[in-house]
Design an enzyme around this catalytic site. Structure first.
Site, PDB file in Angstrom:
ATOM      1  CG  HIS A  64      -0.294   0.289   2.509  1.00  0.00           C
ATOM      2  ND1 HIS A  64       0.510  -0.627   3.149  1.00  0.00           N
ATOM      3  CD2 HIS A  64      -0.275   1.389   3.287  1.00  0.00           C
ATOM      4  CE1 HIS A  64       0.973  -0.102   4.257  1.00  0.00           C
ATOM      5  NE2 HIS A  64       0.516   1.127   4.381  1.00  0.00           N
ATOM      6  CE  LYS A  69      14.299   0.127   5.417  1.00  0.00           C
ATOM      7  NZ  LYS A  69      15.106  -1.081   5.435  1.00  0.00           N
ATOM      8  CG  ASP A  98       2.592   8.530  11.428  1.00  0.00           C
ATOM      9  OD1 ASP A  98       1.688   7.931  10.819  1.00  0.00           O
ATOM     10  OD2 ASP A  98       2.398   9.200  12.445  1.00  0.00           O
ATOM     11  CE  LYS A 105      12.199  -9.318   9.974  1.00  0.00           C
ATOM     12  NZ  LYS A 105      12.151  -8.048  10.730  1.00  0.00           N
ATOM     13  CB  SER A 362      15.699   1.670   8.242  1.00  0.00           C
ATOM     14  OG  SER A 362      16.569   0.684   8.703  1.00  0.00           O
TER      15      SER A 362
HETATM   16  P1  NAD Z   1      20.976 -10.501  17.298  1.00  0.00           P
HETATM   17  O1  NAD Z   1      21.287 -11.701  16.492  1.00  0.00           O
HETATM   18  O2  NAD Z   1      21.908  -9.361  17.276  1.00  0.00           O
HETATM   19  O3  NAD Z   1      20.772 -10.881  18.849  1.00  0.00           O
HETATM   20  C1  NAD Z   1      19.939 -11.876  19.350  1.00  0.00           C
HETATM   21  C2  NAD Z   1      20.599 -12.408  20.623  1.00  0.00           C
HETATM   22  O4  NAD Z   1      19.692 -13.282  21.309  1.00  0.00           O
HETATM   23  C3  NAD Z   1      21.874 -13.200  20.344  1.00  0.00           C
HETATM   24  O5  NAD Z   1      22.918 -12.695  21.139  1.00  0.00           O
HETATM   25  C4  NAD Z   1      21.490 -14.627  20.729  1.00  0.00           C
HETATM   26  O6  NAD Z   1      22.581 -15.383  21.235  1.00  0.00           O
HETATM   27  C5  NAD Z   1      20.457 -14.385  21.805  1.00  0.00           C
HETATM   28  N1  NAD Z   1      19.581 -15.510  22.078  1.00  0.00           N
HETATM   29  C6  NAD Z   1      19.145 -16.467  21.216  1.00  0.00           C
HETATM   30  N2  NAD Z   1      18.330 -17.327  21.853  1.00  0.00           N
HETATM   31  C7  NAD Z   1      18.273 -16.921  23.134  1.00  0.00           C
HETATM   32  C8  NAD Z   1      17.613 -17.413  24.300  1.00  0.00           C
HETATM   33  N3  NAD Z   1      16.822 -18.480  24.242  1.00  0.00           N
HETATM   34  N4  NAD Z   1      17.789 -16.753  25.473  1.00  0.00           N
HETATM   35  C9  NAD Z   1      18.574 -15.662  25.538  1.00  0.00           C
HETATM   36  N5  NAD Z   1      19.223 -15.147  24.470  1.00  0.00           N
HETATM   37  C10 NAD Z   1      19.071 -15.772  23.291  1.00  0.00           C
HETATM   38  O7  NAD Z   1      19.499 -10.078  16.834  1.00  0.00           O
HETATM   39  P2  NAD Z   1      18.805  -8.674  17.051  1.00  0.00           P
HETATM   40  O8  NAD Z   1      18.993  -7.873  15.829  1.00  0.00           O
HETATM   41  O9  NAD Z   1      19.177  -8.138  18.380  1.00  0.00           O
HETATM   42  O10 NAD Z   1      17.258  -9.115  17.061  1.00  0.00           O
HETATM   43  C11 NAD Z   1      16.630  -9.592  18.231  1.00  0.00           C
HETATM   44  C12 NAD Z   1      15.120  -9.505  18.059  1.00  0.00           C
HETATM   45  O11 NAD Z   1      14.761  -8.142  17.793  1.00  0.00           O
HETATM   46  C13 NAD Z   1      14.552 -10.310  16.903  1.00  0.00           C
HETATM   47  O12 NAD Z   1      13.246 -10.731  17.257  1.00  0.00           O
HETATM   48  C14 NAD Z   1      14.461  -9.290  15.780  1.00  0.00           C
HETATM   49  O13 NAD Z   1      13.492  -9.645  14.804  1.00  0.00           O
HETATM   50  C15 NAD Z   1      14.035  -8.079  16.575  1.00  0.00           C
HETATM   51  N6  NAD Z   1      14.317  -6.788  15.914  1.00  0.00           N
HETATM   52  C16 NAD Z   1      15.578  -6.428  15.544  1.00  0.00           C
HETATM   53  C17 NAD Z   1      15.792  -5.181  14.973  1.00  0.00           C
HETATM   54  C18 NAD Z   1      17.179  -4.691  14.619  1.00  0.00           C
HETATM   55  O14 NAD Z   1      17.310  -3.499  14.236  1.00  0.00           O
HETATM   56  N7  NAD Z   1      18.213  -5.481  14.763  1.00  0.00           N
HETATM   57  C19 NAD Z   1      14.723  -4.323  14.739  1.00  0.00           C
HETATM   58  C20 NAD Z   1      13.443  -4.712  15.130  1.00  0.00           C
HETATM   59  C21 NAD Z   1      13.256  -5.950  15.724  1.00  0.00           C
END
Ligand code: NAD
Length: 471
Positions: A64, A69, A98, A105, A362
């Site tokens: 939309h 992204k 917004d 994804k 971003s």
């Molecule tokens: P990342 O890979 O940098 O970090 C995730 C961490 O969680 C790792 O250090 C991993 O070892 C740890 N982990 C895995 N299983 C675990 C468990 N059972 N218990 C404790 N720790 C555990 O990933 P990230 O970028 O920090 O993303 C984390 C979450 O945030 C995801 O759900 C991702 O979709 C969401 N997210 C990330 C961003 C971003 O900008 N990176 C933005 C929005 C949402």
């Protein structure tokens, strides 16, 4: 593990919000479904000469607004349902804060530690090529970003591959965000999601009436916090919460968890992990061999920042935190979230709002790439000159003299990082207040997640309606 799929869980939240709205059911269905999913397999030559088949996906939930992204995950848990669910969350997330994008994804099904840097580079470049081939990437089409298991290096390879196979595209750097600064990245992007998590929690804690309902004092200062995951989001969220006056008393990683009610210094724990290879056995902290046990310890705020489905009906009754701040995507299953809301004693800050900081910044990076200029470059010195003249006039008129430090601080012109952080703070505060207003319009009878979905659906519906697609 929850019985219903991740995408069904997201849709359950959607349906709950939609049932309180009066849009045409066909329009609501169009908003909810995932528009396109691309599944591909490609060969990777391993360093030892063997050939392995890699599975990968890209889902574009809603077009939309364009581009779509969303991040790219590198994980063995990636599957079609997960990318669809996460792409849908991205659609709602962008609408809530917004940001004028649709949701997408991607995912590459690999266990990252099994691959060398060279192998990761080869498979990332090949994945990009596959996306280009099917028009699933481009500055005005679909713009990936880092997610679980990926970071700036992968984004740099994607940008480079895209530029190499789309020569003469002047905006090619805007095909992906989360890049290193030297490759068109924006200052503040790496820490943006964690910083946004902090702003969101702080905003919730600043409303005395909400805190009173939970039996907590107003303000983030002194709040006892447990964080799951010390990756990009968890580490930065913990760091900013600590800097903002919260006390980090528990942290968990996949190897286990640590808990110390007197507080844990986040930087020092990270240093300890680097030295010993584990967060366990940190100073006086109590060890938990199963990391998830730490989540059930006494605290005010629990920040799951690792993966989805971490808090289910199995462990929800044992969670003691009053505020569950969803820094990860989908860390609390929808039935567990309902359970917390129905208890009347706990609040969940929903992922679609709370972890939107990454996509907000971003968006700033994408704007920077399209405008081909660093934020602040045109105005920083001009501002500094104007502030200096203003201070001199104040000194003259009031017969006072500012110290060198005061002059330095008061005449500082905004640079890129200042502008990005300020834009992020403004966005997180404004979006939270919008969600709160929606909740108030429903007599405070709905939770923040439902309110945030209502806010998102309203904005997406109005985009469709303004196209005249629906009556
Ligand atoms: P990342 O890979 O940098 O970090 C995730 C961490 O969680 C790792 O250090 C991993 O070892 C740890 N982990 C895995 N299983 C675990 C468990 N059972 N218990 C404790 N720790 C555990 O990933 P990230 O970028 O920090 O993303 C984390 C979450 O945030 C995801 O759900 C991702 O979709 C969401 N997210 C990330 C961003 C971003 O900008 N990176 C933005 C929005 C949402």
């Amino acid at each position: 593990m929850s019985a219903i799929s991740f995408f069904d869980q997201v849709n359950r939240n959607f349906d709950r919000a939609a049932s309180l709205m009066s849009y045409d059911s066909g329009l609501l269905h169009q908003i909810k479904v995932c528009n396109s999913v691309y599944y591909t397999t490609f060969p990777l030559r391993r360093d030892d000469g063997s050939i392995e088949t890699i599975e990968a996906w890209r889902a574009e939930h809603s077009q939309h607004k364009l581009p779509t992204k969303g991040g790219i995950r590198y994980s063995m848990a990636v599957n079609e349902d997960e990318v669809k669910a996460l792409s849908a969350l991205m659609t709602y997330k962008c609408a809530i804060v917004d940001v004028p994008f649709g949701g997408a994804k991607g995912g590459i099904k690999i266990s990252r530690p099994r691959y060398s840097q060279n192998e990761l580079e080869r498979l990332t470049r090949r994945y990009t090529f596959e996306l280009v081939r099917k028009n699933f990437i481009g500055p005005g089409v679909d713009v990936p970003a880092p997610d679980y298991g990926s970071g700036a290096a992968e984004m740099a390879w994607i940008a480079d591959t895209y530029a190499a196979i789309t020569p003469s595209q002047i905006d090619s750097l805007a095909c992906v965000t989360g890049k290193p600064i030297g490759q068109g990245g924006v200052r503040g992007r790496t820490e943006a999601t964690g910083r946004g998590v902090f702003f969101g929690i702080r905003q919730l804690c600043d409303y005395p009436e909400d805190m009173k309902k939970l039996g907590l004092e107003t303000g983030i200062k002194g709040k006892r916090v447990i964080v799951q995951g010390l990756g990009n989001v968890g580490y930065h969220a913990a760091k900013f919460i600590q800097e903002g006056g919260g006390i980090i008393i528990g942290l968990s990683e996949y190897e286990g968890g640590v808990y110390d009610k007197n507080g844990i210094d986040v930087e020092d724990l990270v240093k300890h992990r680097k030295e010993t290879g584990s967060i366990l056995h940190y100073k006086n902290a109590q060890n938990f061999e199963r990391g998830n046990d730490v989540l059930e310890q006494e605290c005010d705020i629990l920040v799951p920042a690792a993966l989805e489905n971490q808090i289910t009906m199995e462990n929800a009754p044992r969670i003691k935190a009053k505020i569950i701040a969803e820094a990860a995507n989908g860390p609390v299953t929808s039935d567990a979230s309902e359970y917390f809301t129905n208890s009347g004693k706990k609040m969940v800050i929903p992922d679609a709002y709370l972890n939107a900081g990454g996509v907000v910044v971003s968006y700033f990076e994408w704007l920077k790439n399209l405008s081909h200029i660093r934020f602040g470059r045109m105005e920083k010195r001009f501002e500094e000159g104007a502030f200096t003249r203003l201070l001199a006039a104040v000194e003259n008129a009031s017969n006072t003299k500012f110290s060198d430090l005061e002059i330095k601080e008061l005449t500082h012109g905004a640079d890129e990082e200042d502008l990005v952080n300020s834009g992020l703070e403004e966005t997180m505060i404004e979006a939270y207040n919008q969600i709160r207003e929606v909740r108030a319009r429903h007599n405070n009878n709905i939770d923040l997640r439902t309110a945030s979905f209502i806010s998102a659906i309203d904005k997406i519906a109005s985009a469709y309606l303004s196209l005249g697609v629906f009556p």
